[in-house]
Structures are given as structure tokens and as C-alpha cells.
Design an enzyme around this catalytic site. Structure first.
Site, PDB file in Angstrom:
ATOM      1  N   LYS A  87       0.856  -1.194   0.000  1.00  0.00           N
ATOM      2  CA  LYS A  87       0.000   0.000   0.000  1.00  0.00           C
ATOM      3  C   LYS A  87       0.890   1.242   0.000  1.00  0.00           C
ATOM      4  O   LYS A  87       1.783   1.371   0.852  1.00  0.00           O
ATOM      5  CB  LYS A  87      -0.882  -0.038   1.244  1.00  0.00           C
ATOM      6  CG  LYS A  87      -2.128   0.816   1.169  1.00  0.00           C
ATOM      7  CD  LYS A  87      -2.987   0.521   2.398  1.00  0.00           C
ATOM      8  CE  LYS A  87      -4.283   1.271   2.391  1.00  0.00           C
ATOM      9  NZ  LYS A  87      -4.993   1.129   3.672  1.00  0.00           N
TER      10      LYS A  87
HETATM   11  O1  G3P Z   1      -7.755   1.771   4.943  1.00  0.00           O
HETATM   12  C1  G3P Z   1      -7.775   3.018   5.548  1.00  0.00           C
HETATM   13  C2  G3P Z   1      -9.021   3.822   5.387  1.00  0.00           C
HETATM   14  O2  G3P Z   1     -10.135   3.032   5.247  1.00  0.00           O
HETATM   15  C3  G3P Z   1      -9.109   4.906   6.454  1.00  0.00           C
HETATM   16  O3  G3P Z   1     -10.352   5.088   7.045  1.00  0.00           O
HETATM   17  O4  G3P Z   1     -11.832   5.951   8.819  1.00  0.00           O
HETATM   18  O5  G3P Z   1      -9.373   6.474   8.907  1.00  0.00           O
HETATM   19  O6  G3P Z   1     -10.825   7.539   7.201  1.00  0.00           O
HETATM   20  P1  G3P Z   1     -10.612   6.326   8.045  1.00  0.00           P
END
Ligand code: G3P
Length: 219
Positions: A87
Site C-alpha cells: 500500500k
Molecule cells: O484503509 C484506511 C481507510 O479506510 C481509512 O479510514 O476511517 O481512517 O478515514 P478512516
């Protein structure tokens, strides 16, 4: 649409994998830090996750900031297990690294994607997955679902899923997940608590309760 779990928590991954409907895992440094793990143990932890879901893609995020470092670290992460996907956050350095990693047979998930042009550039560099974020738009009072819709339409104009799959990310609610499906996202990556909410509906719970009463009445 395939379901991925968005966590680095081994217990959550094991539980969700047991449901039989999960197709992969995404992690990021924040999610790893939440497990209490230290940087020195990061690679071992990724190996544990990769073994828990053998054959399914597991995104492990690089901490490198230059193209050369991303390529070296990406190859190292990919060598940990055959199902590890590297990633990388979208930027000029990671586009260049994606091209080199693809040529070396390493799959890249380009993350922190917020608009159509970022997504198309990631596809053109050879990213196997692009991850548009939804919830973080909502955090700043903008419409994350509309951005996701635009990105899906643009990517699908030019690329087949065999080239690049879209992972709708930063999904926080069952509504986000349902919208990702209706818009034709290839994948939704969802935190464990939101997955549990996706499984439930008040009428399902009501139906289950009435079955219990009915069985009790015919005992
Ligand atoms: O994989 C990471 C992504 O889904 C982040 O999510 O909730 O931190 O914006 P969030």
C-alpha cells in the site's frame, strides 16, 4: 462487490474470516498502532495476517518517502507472503514506485485517493488497486459518496478490474457500504464494527425474537 476488512487486529480478522464472506484485508499505520504493536514487530504482524487469510490480498503500507525506498520496502513486504499487496499513498514518488513494483510483479494498492485524476494516474502507473476515501470527505462536510461515484465512473471508462480494482475505503457506516455497492465499486473495505452493523437490521432482530417465542410456545 467483494468485502475486505479494514483492520490490523488479528482477533477481528479471524472472526470476520470465519463468516465466509470476506475476500481480503487492508491495514494502515494507524490501524496497526491501534493494536498496540511496535514498528519492530510490524513485518511479523503482517505475516500473521497474511497466514490468517491465505490466498486473499492483504494490504501492508510502506513507511518510505522516496521512490527508491518505496521500491526496496515494497519488494521486502511482498516477499513476506505471496498474498501481500504493497500500500502506497498517492504522490509523484509512489507513482514512479508503482510502475517499478508492477514490473517486478508486486501488486500495489494506491491509497489516500480523493479525486478522479489521482485515481486515473494511479491506474496508468499500474496500481492493482486504487482506494478512494469516503468518510474523510464527510469529516470536512463534503460529499464523499459523490466523489466515490465520480472516481468509479472515470476508472471504469478506461480500465477493467483485471487491471485495477477500486477499493471504496474510509467507509464508516452500512449506508456508505451500500452506496459503494450501488455505485459498482469492486471492493468495499470496512472496519469490524461497521461490518457487524451491516449484518444487522431491526426487522431481522425482531424476526429472530419472534422465532424464539414461537419455538417456546410449541415446546
Ligand atoms: O484503509 C484506511 C481507510 O479506510 C481509512 O479510514 O476511517 O481512517 O478515514 P478512516
Amino acid at each position: 462487490m467483494k468485502f475486505f476488512i479494514d483492520t490490523a487486529d488479528l482477533q477481528q480478522i479471524e472472526t470476520a474470516m470465519g463468516w465466509g464472506c470476506m475476500a481480503g484485508v487492508t491495514t494502515n499505520p494507524t490501524l496497526y498502532a491501534r493494536t498496540g504493536g511496535k514498528l519492530a514487530d510490524f513485518e511479523n504482524h503482517m505475516v500473521k495476517i497474511a497466514h490468517l487469510c491465505e490466498g486473499l490480498p492483504v494490504s501492508a503500507e510502506s513507511t518510505a518517502t522516496t521512490t527508491d525506498e518505496m521500491v526496496v520496502e515494497g519488494k521486502r513486504l511482498a516477499a513476506l507472503a505471496p498474498n501481500i499487496v504493497v500500500k502506497l499513498p498517492i504522490c509523484a514518488e509512489s507513482l514512479a514506485a508503482t510502475k517499478q513494483l508492477k514490473e517486478a510483479g508486486v501488486n500495489v494498492n494506491m491509497t489516500l485517493v480523493f479525486n478522479v485524476t489521482q485515481a486515473l494516474m494511479a491506474c496508468a502507473a499500474g496500481a492493482r488497486y486504487v482506494s478512494p476515501f469516503v468518510g474523510r470527505f464527510d469529516d470536512i462536510a463534503e460529499d464523499g459518496i459523490e466523489q466515490l461515484s465520480n472516481i468509479i465512473a472515470a476508472v471504469k471508462n478506461y480500465y477493467l478490474p483485471e487491471h485495477t480494482e477500486i477499493i471504496a475505503a474510509s467507509l464508516r457506516t452500512p449506508h456508505h457500504v451500500a452506496q459503494a455497492a450501488l455505485l459498482g465499486s469492486d471492493i468495499a473495505t470496512v472496519p469490524f464494527d461497521a461490518l457487524e452493523k451491516c449484518l444487522k437490521h431491526p426487522l431481522t432482530q425482531q424476526g429472530l425474537a419472534s422465532f424464539e417465542e414461537d419455538w417456546a410456545s410449541v415446546k
